[in-house]
Design a protein around this motif. Structure first.
Motif, PDB file in Angstrom:
ATOM      1  N   GLY A 269       0.812  -1.192   0.085  1.00  0.00           N
ATOM      2  CA  GLY A 269      -0.105  -0.077  -0.182  1.00  0.00           C
ATOM      3  C   GLY A 269       0.804   1.082  -0.153  1.00  0.00           C
ATOM      4  O   GLY A 269       0.357   2.504   0.057  1.00  0.00           O
ATOM      5  N   GLU A 270       2.143   1.094  -0.166  1.00  0.00           N
ATOM      6  CA  GLU A 270       3.088   2.438  -0.211  1.00  0.00           C
ATOM      7  C   GLU A 270       3.571   2.421  -1.688  1.00  0.00           C
ATOM      8  O   GLU A 270       3.648   1.580  -2.379  1.00  0.00           O
ATOM      9  N   ALA A 271       4.084   3.587  -2.015  1.00  0.00           N
ATOM     10  CA  ALA A 271       4.787   4.037  -3.170  1.00  0.00           C
ATOM     11  C   ALA A 271       5.874   4.825  -2.877  1.00  0.00           C
ATOM     12  O   ALA A 271       5.777   5.722  -1.781  1.00  0.00           O
ATOM     13  N   LEU A 272       6.859   4.910  -3.723  1.00  0.00           N
ATOM     14  CA  LEU A 272       7.869   5.665  -3.673  1.00  0.00           C
ATOM     15  C   LEU A 272       7.932   6.602  -4.868  1.00  0.00           C
ATOM     16  O   LEU A 272       8.118   6.188  -5.949  1.00  0.00           O
ATOM     17  N   VAL A 273       7.564   7.840  -4.599  1.00  0.00           N
ATOM     18  CA  VAL A 273       7.524   8.960  -5.601  1.00  0.00           C
ATOM     19  C   VAL A 273       8.754   9.568  -5.881  1.00  0.00           C
ATOM     20  O   VAL A 273       9.351  10.140  -5.327  1.00  0.00           O
ATOM     21  N   ILE A 274       9.643   9.254  -7.333  1.00  0.00           N
ATOM     22  CA  ILE A 274      10.850   9.773  -7.366  1.00  0.00           C
ATOM     23  C   ILE A 274      10.669  11.130  -8.486  1.00  0.00           C
ATOM     24  O   ILE A 274       9.835  10.758  -9.520  1.00  0.00           O
ATOM     25  N   THR A 275      11.274  12.323  -8.255  1.00  0.00           N
ATOM     26  CA  THR A 275      11.335  13.184  -9.151  1.00  0.00           C
ATOM     27  C   THR A 275      12.628  13.538  -9.476  1.00  0.00           C
ATOM     28  O   THR A 275      13.412  13.838  -8.681  1.00  0.00           O
ATOM     29  N   HIS A 276      13.070  13.730 -10.833  1.00  0.00           N
ATOM     30  CA  HIS A 276      14.425  14.053 -11.185  1.00  0.00           C
ATOM     31  C   HIS A 276      14.443  15.041 -12.539  1.00  0.00           C
ATOM     32  O   HIS A 276      13.301  14.965 -13.182  1.00  0.00           O
ATOM     33  N   ARG A 277      15.202  15.736 -12.584  1.00  0.00           N
ATOM     34  CA  ARG A 277      15.397  16.573 -13.775  1.00  0.00           C
ATOM     35  C   ARG A 277      16.681  16.162 -14.877  1.00  0.00           C
ATOM     36  O   ARG A 277      17.780  16.146 -14.370  1.00  0.00           O
ATOM     37  N   PRO A 278      15.956  15.317 -15.571  1.00  0.00           N
ATOM     38  CA  PRO A 278      17.401  14.915 -16.586  1.00  0.00           C
ATOM     39  C   PRO A 278      18.104  15.886 -17.053  1.00  0.00           C
ATOM     40  O   PRO A 278      17.753  17.015 -17.687  1.00  0.00           O
ATOM     41  N   PRO A 279      19.661  15.710 -17.122  1.00  0.00           N
ATOM     42  CA  PRO A 279      20.252  16.565 -17.702  1.00  0.00           C
ATOM     43  C   PRO A 279      20.547  16.684 -19.136  1.00  0.00           C
ATOM     44  O   PRO A 279      19.872  15.373 -19.597  1.00  0.00           O
ATOM     45  N   GLN A 280      21.005  17.254 -20.230  1.00  0.00           N
ATOM     46  CA  GLN A 280      21.331  16.938 -21.394  1.00  0.00           C
ATOM     47  C   GLN A 280      22.282  15.560 -21.448  1.00  0.00           C
ATOM     48  O   GLN A 280      23.363  15.594 -20.826  1.00  0.00           O
ATOM     49  N   CYS A 281      21.985  14.553 -22.085  1.00  0.00           N
ATOM     50  CA  CYS A 281      22.661  13.400 -22.126  1.00  0.00           C
ATOM     51  C   CYS A 281      22.319  12.579 -23.186  1.00  0.00           C
ATOM     52  O   CYS A 281      21.135  12.485 -23.719  1.00  0.00           O
ATOM     53  N   ARG A 282      23.106  11.553 -23.485  1.00  0.00           N
ATOM     54  CA  ARG A 282      23.038  10.333 -24.642  1.00  0.00           C
ATOM     55  C   ARG A 282      21.714   9.227 -24.316  1.00  0.00           C
ATOM     56  O   ARG A 282      20.735   8.778 -24.973  1.00  0.00           O
ATOM     57  N   PHE A 283      21.865   8.999 -22.727  1.00  0.00           N
ATOM     58  CA  PHE A 283      20.724   8.167 -22.314  1.00  0.00           C
ATOM     59  C   PHE A 283      20.674   8.088 -20.876  1.00  0.00           C
ATOM     60  O   PHE A 283      21.738   8.418 -20.264  1.00  0.00           O
TER      61      PHE A 283
END
Length: 372
Positions: A269-283
């Motif tokens: 009943g739990e979730a881990l909410v992750i937020t990130h801002r990707p840099p410019q990158c190939r992958f």
């Protein structure tokens, strides 16, 4: 009376090593706590035994051949920091020899070849000797049709080559074609007592190092100087500071990658909410691992999100919802009901070391179901 062959003694030493490696996950501070992780430990023993035999016992550097190291579909190649988005191949080489590498990129969205050293027989690499990648098309002879061909060597200090082939969607993408050809005459085949004994002892040494790292801790920093393994956050459900791999490294890390590692501990009943801002990158991607740095097969369930499959928020950030099952969010990934394990972010050829991803545990009913 006939004296014992050295290979007989080395074989028994290897069996003794194998017989004691399960203590790493059954006893002490790193003992795992659920039956699936115990089973995963024994599967990891079998997996790494297969890998080490490919690498040390059966390899012939003067007659090179790429073997599968990680693939999205082989259950016996889920290990060592794998992920469902990539194929890795391996080939031991002779530092004094010349080789031609060729093939076709097919549906790869990023690929590279890295040469690593080996400080002693069976020791893990601690230095990157060379790297070739698709961002340098002239160096590798990459054509518009995806063909490539280039020569390497001699490479003082090099002992093994590792390929990386990242796919936008391995369920539909075609894995790369990699070929290696020796450019010097091959050595005579010699599988005698001394050679076999040395290779068996190197295999045992490699396995001991593997299980000095595994299982990875959940919520505990393994080694804040990066002597063994990657940097892990010392608190569950958050990430360690991202870092760039240096030429001096431990294991087969990618020189052109930044990493950030964390762990999860989730109740039902739990979730881990992750937020990130990707840099410019190939992958880039985020992967769910068990405590043995292994993911499940890509066709089992969704265990990773990458820059091609992720749906971004309107401000360019990416929100990912990790839970023990799947949710309605377009960037949902599942732990396959594992209550705890590890998480891995990686970014290739990033223009800067990324900011630390943010994470928060919420009731699953409060987790977002759409992008913002």
């Amino acid at each position: 009376m006939t004296s014992e062959h050295d290979s007989s003694a080395a074989w028994r030493e290897l069996l003794t090593t194998l017989g004691g490696l399960d203590r790493s996950f059954l006893e002490g501070d790193r003992a795992v706590t659920d039956d699936r992780h115990v089973a995963d430990g024994y599967r990891m023993l079998a997996t790494t035994l297969g890998v080490v035999f490919d690498t040390y016992l059966f390899a012939e550097p003067s007659r090179p051949q790429f073997v599968e190291l990680n693939t999205p579909f082989r259950r016996d190649r889920r290990w060592g920091g794998d992920n469902g988005d990539a194929y890795y191949l391996l080939c031991p080489i002779d530092e004094q020899r010349r080789y031609r590498i060729s093939g076709n990129k097919r549906d790869s969205v990023y690929f590279s070849l890295t040469a690593y050293n080996e400080p002693a027989p069976g020791s893990w690499s601690d230095r990157i000797v060379g790297i070739w990648r698709d961002s340098d098309p002239d160096e590798i002879g990459l054509t518009d049709s995806g063909d490539f061909s280039f020569e390497i060597g001699p490479l003082p200090g090099a002992a093994v080559l590792v390929t990386r082939d990242y796919q936008a969607d391995p369920l539909t993408g075609r894995a790369m074609d990699w070929r290696i050809e020796a450019l010097d005459p091959a050595d005579p085949i010699r599988h005698g007592d001394a050679e076999t004994a040395a290779r068996l002892r190197a295999s045992a040494a490699w396995l001991r190092t593997m299980f000095a790292i595994l299982p990875m801790a959940v919520g505990v920093r393994v080694d804040d100087k990066h002597v063994l393994g990657h940097e892990v956050s010392n608190v569950a459900n958050e990430f360690g500071a991202p870092y760039q791999v240096l030429d001096a490294n431990f294991g087969w890390s990618a020189r052109d990658a930044c990493y950030s590692y964390g762990s999860f501990v989730l109740e039902e009943g739990e979730a881990l909410v992750i937020t990130h801002r990707p840099p410019q990158c190939r992958f880039w991607n985020l992967v769910v691992w068990n405590q043995f740095m292994a993911s499940h097969n890509v066709d089992d369930a969704r265990g990773s999100v990458n820059c091609h499959t992720a749906v971004p928020n309107s401000d360019g950030s990416v929100t990912i919802v990790v839970s023990r099952g799947m949710t309605a969010h377009p960037n949902s990934v599942t732990t396959l009901d594992y209550p705890q394990g590890n998480l891995a972010f990686r970014w290739f050829l990033a223009d800067a070391v990324p900011a630390r991803p943010e994470a928060a545990v919420v009731p699953i009913g409060d987790a977002p179901t759409t992008v913002s």
